[in-house]
Design a protein around this motif. Structure first.
Motif, PDB file in Angstrom:
ATOM      1  N   MET A 145     -39.763 -78.093 -14.760  1.00 15.71           N
ATOM      2  CA  MET A 145     -40.099 -78.233 -16.069  1.00 15.71           C
ATOM      3  C   MET A 145     -38.818 -79.061 -16.674  1.00 15.71           C
ATOM      4  O   MET A 145     -38.324 -80.014 -16.027  1.00 15.71           O
ATOM      5  CB  MET A 145     -40.424 -77.174 -16.801  1.00 15.71           C
ATOM      6  N   GLN A 146     -38.355 -78.580 -17.829  1.00 17.79           N
ATOM      7  CA  GLN A 146     -37.199 -79.187 -18.485  1.00 17.79           C
ATOM      8  C   GLN A 146     -35.892 -78.798 -17.649  1.00 17.79           C
ATOM      9  O   GLN A 146     -35.939 -77.674 -16.890  1.00 17.79           O
ATOM     10  CB  GLN A 146     -37.158 -78.534 -20.018  1.00 17.79           C
ATOM     11  N   SER A 147     -35.016 -79.495 -17.742  1.00 15.53           N
ATOM     12  CA  SER A 147     -33.662 -79.069 -17.388  1.00 15.53           C
ATOM     13  C   SER A 147     -32.958 -77.976 -17.768  1.00 15.53           C
ATOM     14  O   SER A 147     -33.175 -77.981 -19.134  1.00 15.53           O
ATOM     15  CB  SER A 147     -32.590 -80.223 -17.428  1.00 15.53           C
ATOM     16  N   GLY A 148     -32.445 -77.142 -17.038  1.00 15.49           N
ATOM     17  CA  GLY A 148     -31.902 -75.968 -17.450  1.00 15.49           C
ATOM     18  C   GLY A 148     -32.604 -74.783 -17.101  1.00 15.49           C
ATOM     19  O   GLY A 148     -32.010 -73.559 -17.290  1.00 15.49           O
ATOM     20  N   ILE A 149     -33.655 -74.980 -16.285  1.00 14.39           N
ATOM     21  CA  ILE A 149     -34.524 -73.673 -16.040  1.00 14.39           C
ATOM     22  C   ILE A 149     -34.836 -74.087 -14.580  1.00 14.39           C
ATOM     23  O   ILE A 149     -35.147 -75.338 -14.159  1.00 14.39           O
ATOM     24  CB  ILE A 149     -35.727 -73.261 -16.671  1.00 14.39           C
ATOM     25  N   GLN A 150     -34.748 -72.945 -13.731  1.00 20.13           N
ATOM     26  CA  GLN A 150     -35.149 -73.101 -12.259  1.00 20.13           C
ATOM     27  C   GLN A 150     -36.396 -72.160 -11.889  1.00 20.13           C
ATOM     28  O   GLN A 150     -36.433 -70.938 -12.379  1.00 20.13           O
ATOM     29  CB  GLN A 150     -34.019 -72.764 -11.485  1.00 20.13           C
ATOM     30  N   ASN A 151     -37.391 -72.946 -11.627  1.00 21.37           N
ATOM     31  CA  ASN A 151     -38.646 -72.275 -11.244  1.00 21.37           C
ATOM     32  C   ASN A 151     -38.335 -71.256  -9.772  1.00 21.37           C
ATOM     33  O   ASN A 151     -37.982 -71.773  -8.833  1.00 21.37           O
ATOM     34  CB  ASN A 151     -39.743 -73.405 -10.817  1.00 21.37           C
ATOM     35  N   VAL A 152     -38.481 -70.033  -9.927  1.00 22.57           N
ATOM     36  CA  VAL A 152     -38.260 -69.199  -8.871  1.00 22.57           C
ATOM     37  C   VAL A 152     -39.357 -68.333  -8.427  1.00 22.57           C
ATOM     38  O   VAL A 152     -39.352 -67.289  -7.593  1.00 22.57           O
ATOM     39  CB  VAL A 152     -37.064 -68.191  -8.943  1.00 22.57           C
ATOM     40  N   SER A 153     -40.621 -69.023  -8.686  1.00 22.51           N
ATOM     41  CA  SER A 153     -41.726 -68.452  -8.344  1.00 22.51           C
ATOM     42  C   SER A 153     -42.007 -68.215  -6.837  1.00 22.51           C
ATOM     43  O   SER A 153     -42.469 -67.212  -6.593  1.00 22.51           O
ATOM     44  CB  SER A 153     -42.953 -69.330  -8.757  1.00 22.51           C
ATOM     45  N   THR A 154     -41.531 -69.128  -6.074  1.00 26.65           N
ATOM     46  CA  THR A 154     -41.820 -68.971  -4.629  1.00 26.65           C
ATOM     47  C   THR A 154     -40.905 -67.952  -4.167  1.00 26.65           C
ATOM     48  O   THR A 154     -41.338 -67.517  -3.055  1.00 26.65           O
ATOM     49  CB  THR A 154     -41.199 -70.265  -3.854  1.00 26.65           C
ATOM     50  N   CYS A 155     -39.902 -67.387  -4.816  1.00 25.16           N
ATOM     51  CA  CYS A 155     -39.515 -66.239  -3.960  1.00 25.16           C
ATOM     52  C   CYS A 155     -39.571 -65.015  -5.080  1.00 25.16           C
ATOM     53  O   CYS A 155     -38.713 -63.996  -4.712  1.00 25.16           O
ATOM     54  CB  CYS A 155     -37.803 -66.505  -4.060  1.00 25.16           C
ATOM     55  N   ARG A 156     -40.464 -64.981  -5.896  1.00 23.78           N
ATOM     56  CA  ARG A 156     -40.638 -63.872  -6.855  1.00 23.78           C
ATOM     57  C   ARG A 156     -42.191 -63.764  -6.927  1.00 23.78           C
ATOM     58  O   ARG A 156     -42.758 -63.752  -7.961  1.00 23.78           O
ATOM     59  CB  ARG A 156     -40.079 -64.039  -8.235  1.00 23.78           C
ATOM     60  N   LEU A 157     -42.802 -63.693  -5.745  1.00 24.80           N
ATOM     61  CA  LEU A 157     -44.323 -63.124  -5.502  1.00 24.80           C
ATOM     62  C   LEU A 157     -45.051 -64.257  -6.234  1.00 24.80           C
ATOM     63  O   LEU A 157     -46.445 -63.812  -6.576  1.00 24.80           O
ATOM     64  CB  LEU A 157     -44.586 -61.786  -6.048  1.00 24.80           C
ATOM     65  N   ASN A 158     -44.929 -65.404  -6.526  1.00 27.25           N
ATOM     66  CA  ASN A 158     -45.548 -66.479  -6.958  1.00 27.25           C
ATOM     67  C   ASN A 158     -45.825 -66.281  -8.668  1.00 27.25           C
ATOM     68  O   ASN A 158     -46.531 -66.960  -9.007  1.00 27.25           O
ATOM     69  CB  ASN A 158     -46.761 -66.679  -6.248  1.00 27.25           C
ATOM     70  N   ALA A 159     -45.014 -65.276  -9.062  1.00 29.00           N
ATOM     71  CA  ALA A 159     -45.022 -65.447 -10.641  1.00 29.00           C
ATOM     72  C   ALA A 159     -44.711 -66.400 -11.130  1.00 29.00           C
ATOM     73  O   ALA A 159     -43.511 -66.945 -10.880  1.00 29.00           O
ATOM     74  CB  ALA A 159     -44.563 -63.893 -10.848  1.00 29.00           C
ATOM     75  N   PRO A 160     -44.823 -66.609 -12.358  1.00 30.50           N
ATOM     76  CA  PRO A 160     -44.264 -67.758 -13.089  1.00 30.50           C
ATOM     77  C   PRO A 160     -43.026 -67.403 -13.766  1.00 30.50           C
ATOM     78  O   PRO A 160     -42.888 -67.672 -14.944  1.00 30.50           O
ATOM     79  CB  PRO A 160     -45.491 -68.285 -13.935  1.00 30.50           C
ATOM     80  N   MET A 161     -41.981 -67.227 -13.086  1.00 30.26           N
ATOM     81  CA  MET A 161     -40.940 -66.740 -13.328  1.00 30.26           C
ATOM     82  C   MET A 161     -39.798 -67.872 -13.226  1.00 30.26           C
ATOM     83  O   MET A 161     -39.721 -68.646 -12.119  1.00 30.26           O
ATOM     84  CB  MET A 161     -40.219 -65.723 -12.579  1.00 30.26           C
ATOM     85  N   PHE A 162     -38.590 -67.890 -14.267  1.00 33.06           N
ATOM     86  CA  PHE A 162     -37.789 -69.070 -13.995  1.00 33.06           C
ATOM     87  C   PHE A 162     -36.419 -68.384 -14.615  1.00 33.06           C
ATOM     88  O   PHE A 162     -36.282 -67.312 -15.361  1.00 33.06           O
ATOM     89  CB  PHE A 162     -38.143 -70.050 -15.274  1.00 33.06           C
ATOM     90  N   ILE A 163     -35.193 -68.877 -13.858  1.00 31.26           N
ATOM     91  CA  ILE A 163     -33.890 -68.377 -14.104  1.00 31.26           C
ATOM     92  C   ILE A 163     -33.081 -69.660 -14.833  1.00 31.26           C
ATOM     93  O   ILE A 163     -33.413 -70.844 -14.878  1.00 31.26           O
ATOM     94  CB  ILE A 163     -33.139 -68.026 -12.893  1.00 31.26           C
ATOM     95  N   SER A 164     -32.066 -69.018 -15.840  1.00 27.74           N
ATOM     96  CA  SER A 164     -31.556 -70.198 -16.621  1.00 27.74           C
ATOM     97  C   SER A 164     -30.163 -69.537 -17.169  1.00 27.74           C
ATOM     98  O   SER A 164     -30.010 -68.291 -16.657  1.00 27.74           O
ATOM     99  CB  SER A 164     -32.212 -70.495 -17.783  1.00 27.74           C
ATOM    100  N   HIS A 165     -29.415 -70.135 -17.556  1.00 26.49           N
ATOM    101  CA  HIS A 165     -28.073 -69.308 -18.389  1.00 26.49           C
ATOM    102  C   HIS A 165     -28.712 -68.846 -19.288  1.00 26.49           C
ATOM    103  O   HIS A 165     -29.764 -69.253 -20.427  1.00 26.49           O
ATOM    104  CB  HIS A 165     -27.210 -70.717 -18.735  1.00 26.49           C
ATOM    105  N   PRO A 166     -27.960 -67.745 -20.033  1.00 25.50           N
ATOM    106  CA  PRO A 166     -28.329 -66.970 -21.185  1.00 25.50           C
ATOM    107  C   PRO A 166     -28.649 -67.854 -22.427  1.00 25.50           C
ATOM    108  O   PRO A 166     -27.824 -68.938 -22.618  1.00 25.50           O
ATOM    109  CB  PRO A 166     -27.399 -65.980 -21.447  1.00 25.50           C
TER     110      PRO A 166
END
Length: 434
Positions: free
Chosen positions: A269-290
Motif C-alpha cells: 500500500m503506501q510507503s512506510g508500512i509493510q504487509n505481514v499477512s503472509t507470516c501472520r495467519l493471512n490477517a490484514p496486519m501491517f508493521i511500521s514505525h510508531p
C-alpha cells in the motif's frame, strides 16, 4: 555475555484507544488516544546450546515478561476500546468468498453479539481472552484460523522461544562471529515473493562482529519475519564508551514503487508500512514505525491523534565498534490492522478503508552497573593509559638517549687525551759535521 546477556531489557507497550467507534462505523475518521506505556521487564535465557563441527552453535532463546507497575502509566486491568481484531480481520480475509459464506459468518457474529469494536483490558489484549468467535469462525470457514481457544497479540511473545538459531562462532574467521547460519533449519524463509526479501542476513540482533566500519549492519527479526538493515548515522559516546549509532533508513518499509528492492514484500500500500499477512495467519496486519514515522503522510492524515517524531519514534542501536557489542538500543515497531466495510458483513458498517494503528512497542536496553564499569575500564581507560604511557616513555627516552650520546662522546674525548703521543722523528742538519 553472549550466553547470559548482562543487560536489563524492557518492553514498553503503547496502545491506541479509539475514541469515536460509533462515528467510525458511519464512515468518519478514527480519533485515537495513546495509552500507556505498559512496561515489562524482559528476561532472555539461552537453552539447548549445541556446538557443531562446522564452527557454528545452535540455541533456543526463551523470553519471559514481568509487568512493572512502577514504570508503567496504568495497569493491566484498565479497559481500552480497540477494534475487534478477530472480527475485522476475518471480515477482510473472507471478502472474496461467496456471499453465502459471508452471510453465514455475519449471522454467527450477530448471534454471538460481536461488534466491530470491543472494550477489553490491557491484559486480555496482550495475553489472550476466551472468545466464542474463534470456534464459530473455525466451524463456518474451516482452516481460516490455525488456532483454537484464546487470542492475544503477545501470546506467542511470552514464555516462548524465537526459533532455533544457528550462528557462526567465528573460530576460524572472526568477521563471521554471530552471523546467522540458519533459523529453524532454514537458510531463507518463504514468506515473501523474492529471494532477496526471503534472505536471512546478519546476526540474531544481539551482537555483531568486531572492528565495525561506519556503514551498515543487518539482523534477522522473527517478529518482523524478515532481515533488517540499519545504516550508520553518527559517532558518539555512551557513558564515556565510543559508539557508532545505526538507525533505520527511510527505505526500510518503503513500498516497491518508491524502493524497487522491496517489491518482494508486496502486495503493498503506501510507503512506510509493510504487509505481514503472509507470516501472520493471512490477517490484514501491517508493521511500521510508531505513529507512521517516515511513512506516507496520507497514513497520518487518515486518522487523528498521531504525532510522529524522530526523537520518540525512531529506532536506534548504539554499538561499540571495536567489539560489536550494543551499549544502548531501542527497537520500535507499530502493529496496524487494515479495516474496511465488507459487503455481506453487516458488523463492518460503513467503515472507510484505513490502516488503523493498534499499538506500538519498544524493546530497550543499555549496559549499566558493574558491567559498564568493567567495559569502560578494560576497553576505554586502560587503552588510553597505555597510549599516554607510550608517549611518556618516548618523551623520557629522548633525554636518556641524549645523555647516553653525551657520555659516549665525553668518554671518547677523554680517551683521546690520555693516549701517549708519538716521539718526534730526527731530521739531518746541514750544520752537522760528518
Amino acid at each position: 555475555m553472549w550466553k547470559d546477556i548482562p543487560v536489563p531489557f524492557y518492553l514498553s507497550v503503547h496502545f491506541f484507544e479509539v475514541l469515536n467507534p460509533k462515528q467510525v462505523l458511519r464512515g468518519e475518521k478514527p480519533v485515537l488516544s495513546q495509552r500507556g506505556p505498559y512496561v515489562y521487564r524482559e528476561y532472555r535465557v539461552k537453552t539447548n546450546i549445541t556446538f557443531h563441527d562446522n564452527d557454528t552453535v545452535s540455541y533456543l532463546e526463551y523470553r519471559q515478561l514481568f509487568f512493572q507497575p512502577h514504570l508503567s502509566n496504568g495497569t493491566e486491568d484498565e479497559y481500552i476500546v480497540v477494534p475487534n481484531i478477530m472480527l475485522m480481520g476475518a471480515a477482510v480475509m473472507v471478502e472474496k468468498l461467496p456471499d453465502l459464506w459471508k452471510l453465514l459468518l455475519s449471522g454467527a457474529l450477530a448471534g454471538l453479539k460481536q461488534e466491530a469494536f470491543m472494550n477489553r483490558t490491557v491484559g486480555e489484549i496482550m495475553w489472550g481472552y476466551e472468545d466464542p468467535l474463534i470456534d464459530a469462525i473455525n466451524a463456518i470457514v474451516p482452516g481460516l484460523l490455525p488456532f483454537k481457544g484464546k487470542f492475544g497479540l503477545f501470546m506467542d511473545f511470552n514464555n516462548s522461544d524465537s526459533g532455533l538459531f544457528t550462528v557462526n562462532t567465528g573460530m576460524n574467521n572472526i568477521s563471521q562471529v554471530h552471523m546467522v547460519d540458519s533459523w529453524n533449519g532454514l537458510k531463507e524463509v518463504d514468506y515473501w515473493r523474492s529471494s532477496q526479501c526471503n534472505m536471512i542476513n546478519g546476526t540474531a540482533g544481539e551482537m555483531w562482529p568486531p572492528f565495525m566500519s561506519p556503514t551498515s549492519l543487518q539482523f534477522y527479526s522473527p517478529d518482523a519475519c524478515r532481515s533488517m538493515t540499519l545504516v550508520y548515522e553518527e559517532s558518539g559516546q555512551f557513558q564515556g564508551v565510543p559508539t557508532f549509532r545505526f538507525v533505520a533508513p527511510k527505505t526500510l518499509f518503503a513500498n516497491g514503487t518508491d524502493y524497487p528492492p522491496n517489491e518482494g514484500f508486496c502486495p503493498c500500500m503506501q510507503s512506510g508500512i509493510q504487509n505481514v499477512s503472509t507470516c501472520r495467519l493471512n490477517a490484514p496486519m501491517f508493521i511500521s514505525h510508531p505513529h507512521f514515522y517516515n511513512a506516507d503522510p496520507s497514513l497520518v492524515d487518515a486518522v487523528e491523534g498521531l504525532h510522529p517524531s524522530k526523537e520518540q519514534h525512531g529506532l536506534f542501536l548504539d554499538v561499540h565498534p571495536m567489539t560489536g557489542i550494543p551499549m544502548n538500543c531501542s527497537i520500535k515497531l507499530q502493529l496496524n490492522l487494515y479495516i474496511k466495510h465488507v459487503s455481506g458483513i453487516i458488523q463492518t458498517g460503513q467503515i472507510k478503508p484505513v490502516v488503523l494503528p493498534l499499538l506500538w512497542f519498544a524493546e530497550s536496553g543499555s549496559i549499566e552497573g558493574s558491567v559498564l564499569k568493567q567495559f569502560y575500564t578494560n576497553l576505554v581507560l586502560l587503552p588510553s593509559v597505555l597510549e599516554y604511557l607510550q608517549y611518556i616513555l618516548l618523551g623520557l627516552s629522548v633525554p636518556l638517549l641524549v645523555s647516553a650520546a653525551l657520555l659516549m662522546a665525553r668518554r671518547k674525548r677523554g680517551a683521546a687525551q690520555k693516549s701517549p703521543r708519538a716521539p718526534a722523528r730526527a731530521t739531518p742538519s746541514s750544520e752537522t759535521t760528518p
